[in-house]
Design a protein around this motif. Structure first.
Motif, PDB file in Angstrom:
ATOM      1  N   LEU A   1       5.649   5.970 -88.924  1.00  0.00           N
ATOM      2  CA  LEU A   1       5.788   7.348 -88.431  1.00  0.00           C
ATOM      3  C   LEU A   1       4.516   7.848 -87.767  1.00  0.00           C
ATOM      4  O   LEU A   1       4.556   8.790 -86.957  1.00  0.00           O
ATOM      5  CB  LEU A   1       6.158   8.281 -89.589  1.00  0.00           C
ATOM      6  CG  LEU A   1       7.530   8.042 -90.228  1.00  0.00           C
ATOM      7  CD1 LEU A   1       7.739   8.991 -91.395  1.00  0.00           C
ATOM      8  CD2 LEU A   1       8.645   8.224 -89.207  1.00  0.00           C
TER       9      LEU A   1
ATOM     10  N   PRO B   1       4.186   7.177 -83.377  1.00  0.00           N
ATOM     11  CA  PRO B   1       4.558   8.080 -82.279  1.00  0.00           C
ATOM     12  C   PRO B   1       3.497   9.126 -81.948  1.00  0.00           C
ATOM     13  O   PRO B   1       3.318   9.479 -80.776  1.00  0.00           O
ATOM     14  CB  PRO B   1       5.842   8.751 -82.791  1.00  0.00           C
ATOM     15  CG  PRO B   1       6.401   7.803 -83.790  1.00  0.00           C
ATOM     16  CD  PRO B   1       5.213   7.168 -84.429  1.00  0.00           C
TER      17      PRO B   1
ATOM     18  N   VAL C   1      11.595   4.398 -83.864  1.00  0.00           N
ATOM     19  CA  VAL C   1      12.655   5.013 -84.662  1.00  0.00           C
ATOM     20  C   VAL C   1      13.513   3.955 -85.331  1.00  0.00           C
ATOM     21  O   VAL C   1      13.870   4.067 -86.518  1.00  0.00           O
ATOM     22  CB  VAL C   1      13.512   5.938 -83.766  1.00  0.00           C
ATOM     23  CG1 VAL C   1      14.727   6.444 -84.531  1.00  0.00           C
ATOM     24  CG2 VAL C   1      12.691   7.108 -83.260  1.00  0.00           C
TER      25      VAL C   1
ATOM     26  N   ALA D   1       9.266   4.871 -78.209  1.00  0.00           N
ATOM     27  CA  ALA D   1       9.888   5.755 -79.190  1.00  0.00           C
ATOM     28  C   ALA D   1      11.158   5.163 -79.788  1.00  0.00           C
ATOM     29  O   ALA D   1      11.339   5.189 -81.016  1.00  0.00           O
ATOM     30  CB  ALA D   1      10.171   7.123 -78.560  1.00  0.00           C
ATOM     31  N   PRO D   2      12.091   4.594 -78.990  1.00  0.00           N
ATOM     32  CA  PRO D   2      13.291   4.003 -79.615  1.00  0.00           C
ATOM     33  C   PRO D   2      12.965   2.877 -80.571  1.00  0.00           C
ATOM     34  O   PRO D   2      13.595   2.752 -81.632  1.00  0.00           O
ATOM     35  CB  PRO D   2      14.099   3.501 -78.405  1.00  0.00           C
ATOM     36  CG  PRO D   2      13.620   4.306 -77.249  1.00  0.00           C
ATOM     37  CD  PRO D   2      12.160   4.537 -77.521  1.00  0.00           C
TER      38      PRO D   2
ATOM     39  N   PHE E   1      13.862   3.359 -89.414  1.00  0.00           N
ATOM     40  CA  PHE E   1      15.179   3.362 -90.064  1.00  0.00           C
ATOM     41  C   PHE E   1      15.416   2.064 -90.827  1.00  0.00           C
ATOM     42  O   PHE E   1      15.963   2.076 -91.943  1.00  0.00           O
ATOM     43  CB  PHE E   1      16.261   3.569 -89.011  1.00  0.00           C
ATOM     44  CG  PHE E   1      17.655   3.574 -89.564  1.00  0.00           C
ATOM     45  CD1 PHE E   1      18.129   4.663 -90.272  1.00  0.00           C
ATOM     46  CD2 PHE E   1      18.487   2.474 -89.387  1.00  0.00           C
ATOM     47  CE1 PHE E   1      19.419   4.670 -90.788  1.00  0.00           C
ATOM     48  CE2 PHE E   1      19.765   2.469 -89.908  1.00  0.00           C
ATOM     49  CZ  PHE E   1      20.245   3.574 -90.608  1.00  0.00           C
TER      50      PHE E   1
END
Length: 329
Positions: free
Chosen positions: A275, A278, A313, A309-310, A317
């Motif tokens: 986290l 980013p 993420v 960013a993708p 996850f």
């Protein structure tokens, strides 16, 4: 008979008639008593006329030389309807009775105003000021350092437990007995979320010395499912081998070796580090956006934050899913 002056104000027409009378020029006022100001049209205005056409030029010269006090100097004007030239003091054409065209009294300076000066770049005090790129960059990197510090701290503190769990598989063992085995429910933090922790007490003997232990597995990430599984595996009154540290028998483990639950805090540290990425990319994107605005290139590359960013993420996850699986293992 010829008209020499027409005006809607009968007093002005009468003033000019008195001038002609003093000069000995015979004249009369047409529409002096029948003029109706409510009826539009110059043909109904009071009109000063000379009786003899021979006196026409003399009357015009006299009227031009003797202006009313409130009358401004002017020039003869041409009727736009019949193109007849009329004296400056005529408010309507003497031939077709068309009204004199209105000329706006605009000064040359107003007709040709100077070019506006370039606006100064003064910004009103109440105008919203753009965000300083340097301050935004500092905020992004501050958040990045905070998250990265928490993540690295979780990883660093759990490394010792992982090493101990890995080495415990080769520790010596001794027979032991489970004295108590239960699940302890407690509320953690201000949110008072319920957590589950297995509490198992066992006794064992090493070199004729009795010991009591409570450690099950170092750094294990417990959930209700994993806590229930371990209490079922080690019920009260059962006998199990106990692994102890060779140089310090008081340090013992009920379930030695590496297990999925031992990696819970490690994965949590990875999530914080992920986290943090980013915000580091956003800090780098500040300079990238400034360069893109100053560049005239038609194709501008995407900023690092937009490109990765993708991936970040998806990685966060995936790590969360692994953490949930570890908590149930």
């Amino acid at each position: 008979m010829r008209e020499v002056f027409t005006h809607q104000d009968v007093t002005q027409v009468g003033y000019y008639k008195s001038m002609l009378d003093e000069a000995g020029i015979s004249s009369f006022i047409r529409n002096e008593y029948t003029a109706n100001p409510e009826i539009a049209g110059a043909m109904y205005f009071p009109t000063l006329c000379v009786v003899d056409d021979v006196d026409y030029d003399k009357a015009l010269v006299l009227l031009k030389s003797q202006k009313l006090p409130d009358q401004q100097e002017g020039t003869d004007w041409t009727c736009p309807s019949c193109s007849e030239t009329n004296p400056a003091n005529f408010e309507s054409c003497w031939k077709c009775h068309s009204l004199r065209p209105i000329v706006s009294a605009v000064s040359p300076a107003q007709a040709n105003p100077p070019a506006p000066k370039e606006a100064t770049s003064q910004t009103p005090s109440n105008t919203h000021q753009p965000t300083n790129p340097d301050s935004s960059k500092k905020v992004y990197f501050l958040v990045f350092l905070s998250l990265a510090f928490i993540g690295l701290w979780c990883i660093a503190t759990t490394m010792g437990d992982l090493i101990e769990a890995f080495q415990s598989s080769s520790w010596p063992t001794t027979p032991g007995e489970i004295v108590s085995s239960r699940i302890h429910l407690y509320a953690a933090g201000r949110s008072r979320n319920t957590s589950y922790l297995p509490e198992i007490t066992y006794t064992y003997t090493v070199a004729g010395q009795n010991f009591t232990g409570t450690m099950i597995s170092p750094g294990h990430w417990w959930s209700y499912v994993s806590a229930s599984n371990v209490t079922e595996r080690f019920p009260k009154g059962s006998h199990r081998p106990i692994s102890y540290f060779p140089s310090d028998p008081s340090r013992a483990l009920l379930d030695p070796g590496l297990h999925p639950g031992n990696f819970g805090h490690f994965i949590m540290g990875l999530i914080f580090c992920t986290l943090a990425v980013p915000f580091a990319l956003l800090g780098l994107s500040v300079n990238h956006n400034q360069k893109s605005k100053s560049s005239r290139a038609t194709l501008v590359k995407k900023s690092p934050a937009a490109r990765y960013a993708p991936l970040v993420v998806a990685l966060a996850f995936l790590e969360f899913c692994i953490l949930v699986w570890l908590s149930r293992a």
